[in-house]
Design a protein around this motif. Structure first.
Motif, mmCIF file in Angstrom:
data_model
loop_
_atom_site.group_PDB
_atom_site.id
_atom_site.type_symbol
_atom_site.label_atom_id
_atom_site.label_comp_id
_atom_site.label_asym_id
_atom_site.label_seq_id
_atom_site.Cartn_x
_atom_site.Cartn_y
_atom_site.Cartn_z
ATOM 1 N N HIS A 122 1.334 -1.700 -0.110
ATOM 2 C CA HIS A 122 -0.226 -0.326 -0.261
ATOM 3 C C HIS A 122 1.043 0.993 -0.180
ATOM 4 C CE1 HIS A 122 -3.998 -2.685 0.408
ATOM 5 N NE2 HIS A 122 -2.940 -2.638 1.443
ATOM 6 N N ASP A 123 2.291 0.954 0.024
ATOM 7 C CA ASP A 123 2.802 2.510 0.075
ATOM 8 C C ASP A 123 2.570 2.880 -1.460
ATOM 9 O OD1 ASP A 123 5.241 3.886 -0.306
ATOM 10 O OD2 ASP A 123 6.104 3.008 0.809
ATOM 11 N N PRO A 124 2.261 4.283 -0.677
ATOM 12 C CA PRO A 124 2.445 5.309 -2.389
ATOM 13 C C PRO A 124 3.494 5.131 -3.488
ATOM 14 C CG PRO A 124 2.154 6.549 -0.611
ATOM 15 C CD PRO A 124 2.373 5.323 0.081
ATOM 16 N N ARG A 125 4.982 4.973 -2.983
ATOM 17 C CA ARG A 125 5.612 4.525 -3.928
ATOM 18 C C ARG A 125 5.721 3.552 -5.260
ATOM 19 N NH1 ARG A 125 10.113 4.096 -0.306
ATOM 20 N NH2 ARG A 125 8.635 2.991 1.168
ATOM 21 N N TYR A 126 5.069 3.221 -4.719
ATOM 22 C CA TYR A 126 4.889 0.840 -5.497
ATOM 23 C C TYR A 126 3.049 1.075 -6.074
ATOM 24 C CZ TYR A 126 8.803 0.528 -2.756
ATOM 25 O OH TYR A 126 9.780 1.198 -2.507
ATOM 26 N N ILE A 127 2.528 2.372 -6.016
ATOM 27 C CA ILE A 127 0.619 2.060 -6.947
ATOM 28 C C ILE A 127 1.103 2.086 -7.974
ATOM 29 C CG2 ILE A 127 -1.246 3.356 -6.574
ATOM 30 C CD1 ILE A 127 -0.912 4.405 -3.855
ATOM 31 N N GLY A 128 0.357 0.841 -8.834
ATOM 32 C CA GLY A 128 0.627 0.806 -10.399
ATOM 33 C C GLY A 128 1.529 0.292 -10.745
ATOM 34 N N MET A 129 2.251 -0.382 -9.631
ATOM 35 C CA MET A 129 3.468 -1.470 -10.172
ATOM 36 C C MET A 129 2.786 -2.925 -9.944
ATOM 37 S SD MET A 129 7.306 -0.336 -8.882
ATOM 38 C CE MET A 129 8.303 -1.050 -9.174
ATOM 39 N N THR A 130 2.913 -3.906 -10.824
ATOM 40 C CA THR A 130 2.216 -5.637 -10.656
ATOM 41 C C THR A 130 3.107 -5.758 -9.121
ATOM 42 O OG1 THR A 130 4.334 -6.834 -11.738
ATOM 43 C CG2 THR A 130 2.481 -5.932 -13.065
ATOM 44 N N ALA A 131 2.408 -6.459 -8.102
ATOM 45 C CA ALA A 131 3.060 -6.406 -6.894
ATOM 46 C C ALA A 131 3.948 -7.026 -7.677
ATOM 47 C CB ALA A 131 2.396 -7.687 -6.305
ATOM 48 N N VAL A 132 5.008 -8.401 -7.980
ATOM 49 C CA VAL A 132 6.627 -8.119 -8.052
ATOM 50 C C VAL A 132 7.227 -7.414 -8.736
ATOM 51 C CG1 VAL A 132 7.627 -10.288 -9.296
ATOM 52 C CG2 VAL A 132 5.656 -10.823 -8.378
ATOM 53 N N ASP A 133 6.791 -6.705 -9.218
ATOM 54 C CA ASP A 133 7.444 -5.656 -10.247
ATOM 55 C C ASP A 133 7.797 -4.465 -8.457
ATOM 56 O OD1 ASP A 133 8.125 -6.508 -11.982
ATOM 57 O OD2 ASP A 133 6.913 -5.107 -13.224
ATOM 58 N N LEU A 139 13.229 -4.125 -2.777
ATOM 59 C CA LEU A 139 14.315 -5.273 -2.346
ATOM 60 C C LEU A 139 15.441 -4.492 -3.299
ATOM 61 C CD1 LEU A 139 12.837 -8.633 -3.113
ATOM 62 C CD2 LEU A 139 13.569 -7.514 -0.312
ATOM 63 N N ALA A 140 15.546 -3.415 -3.946
ATOM 64 C CA ALA A 140 16.617 -2.961 -4.672
ATOM 65 C C ALA A 140 16.629 -1.322 -4.094
ATOM 66 C CB ALA A 140 16.613 -2.724 -5.915
ATOM 67 N N GLY A 141 15.679 -1.199 -3.466
ATOM 68 C CA GLY A 141 15.924 0.093 -2.668
ATOM 69 C C GLY A 141 15.448 1.391 -3.226
ATOM 70 N N ARG A 142 14.922 1.056 -4.818
ATOM 71 C CA ARG A 142 14.810 2.320 -5.229
ATOM 72 C C ARG A 142 12.554 2.544 -5.417
ATOM 73 N NH1 ARG A 142 16.166 -1.712 -9.997
ATOM 74 N NH2 ARG A 142 14.031 -2.228 -10.191
ATOM 75 N N THR A 143 12.592 3.590 -5.569
ATOM 76 C CA THR A 143 11.124 4.140 -5.772
ATOM 77 C C THR A 143 10.918 4.101 -7.230
ATOM 78 O OG1 THR A 143 11.899 6.621 -5.199
ATOM 79 C CG2 THR A 143 12.252 5.217 -3.158
ATOM 80 N N ALA A 144 9.274 3.907 -6.652
ATOM 81 C CA ALA A 144 8.799 3.719 -8.409
ATOM 82 C C ALA A 144 8.541 5.566 -9.542
ATOM 83 C CB ALA A 144 7.623 3.550 -8.379
#
Length: 144
Positions: A122-133, A139-144
Motif C-alpha cells: 500500500h506504499d504510494p511509491r509502488y502503486i501502479g506496479m505489479t506486486a512482483v515488480d 528490495l533494490a532500494g529504488r522508488t517508482a
C-alpha cells in the motif's frame, strides 16, 4: 503427455513416412559395394588378364571407393535408432527433472522476502506496479 512420449511419436511418424530404401540405405549400399568389388575382381583376374599388380591396385581403388560411397549415403531412420533416442531422452529428462526440483527449492519469492523486510504493497511509491515488480523495486532500494 510427457516429452519422452512426444519424441517417440515423432520418431515413429518419421519412420513410417520415409521410403523403404531409405531405411535400408546402409545395407543396400554395402550389398552394391560387395557386388561391384566381386565384379571387379572377376573382371581383372579372369576376363582382362591384367598383371597381378594392376589387379591388386584396381581392387584397392574399388574398395576405397566402396567405403567412400558407404560414408556418403545418408542413413535413414530405423526402429533400433528410435529406441536408442527414446532411451537417451528418457535418461536426460530424469536429470532435468531432478535439476528443476533443486532449482525450484532455491528460488526466492520476492514478495515474501519484501514482506519479511517490512514492505507494504500500500506504499504510494509502488502503486501502479505489479506486486512482483513493486517487491523487486523495494528490495533494490529504488522508488517508482
Amino acid at each position: 503427455m510427457n516429452l519422452e512420449r512426444i519424441v517417440g511419436n515423432v520418431l515413429s511418424d518419421a519412420l513410417a513416412q520415409q521410403p523403404w530404401w531409405k531405411r535400408y540405405a546402409g545395407t543396400v549400399t554395402m550389398a552394391v559395394s560387395v557386388l561391384v568389388t566381386l565384379g571387379t575382381w572377376i573382371l581383372t583376374t579372369y576376363a582382362a588378364s591384367l598383371p597381378e599388380t594392376a589387379s591388386i591396385a584396381i581392387g584397392g581403388i574399388v574398395a576405397v571407393l566402396s567405403v567412400i560411397a558407404a560414408r556418403a549415403v545418408p542413413n535413414g531412420i530405423t526402429p533400433r535408432g528410435n529406441e536408442q533416442i527414446k532411451q537417451a531422452v528418457g535418461s536426460e529428462l530424469q536429470h532435468y527433472t531432478v535439476q528443476a526440483r533443486q532449482t525450484a527449492a532455491e528460488v526466492v519469492d520476492p514478495i515474501a522476502e519484501a514482506v519479511a523486510r517490512g514492505w507494504s504493497e500500500h506504499d504510494p511509491r509502488y502503486i501502479g506496479m505489479t506486486a512482483v515488480d513493486a517487491a523487486r523495486s523495494f528490495l533494490a532500494g529504488r522508488t517508482a
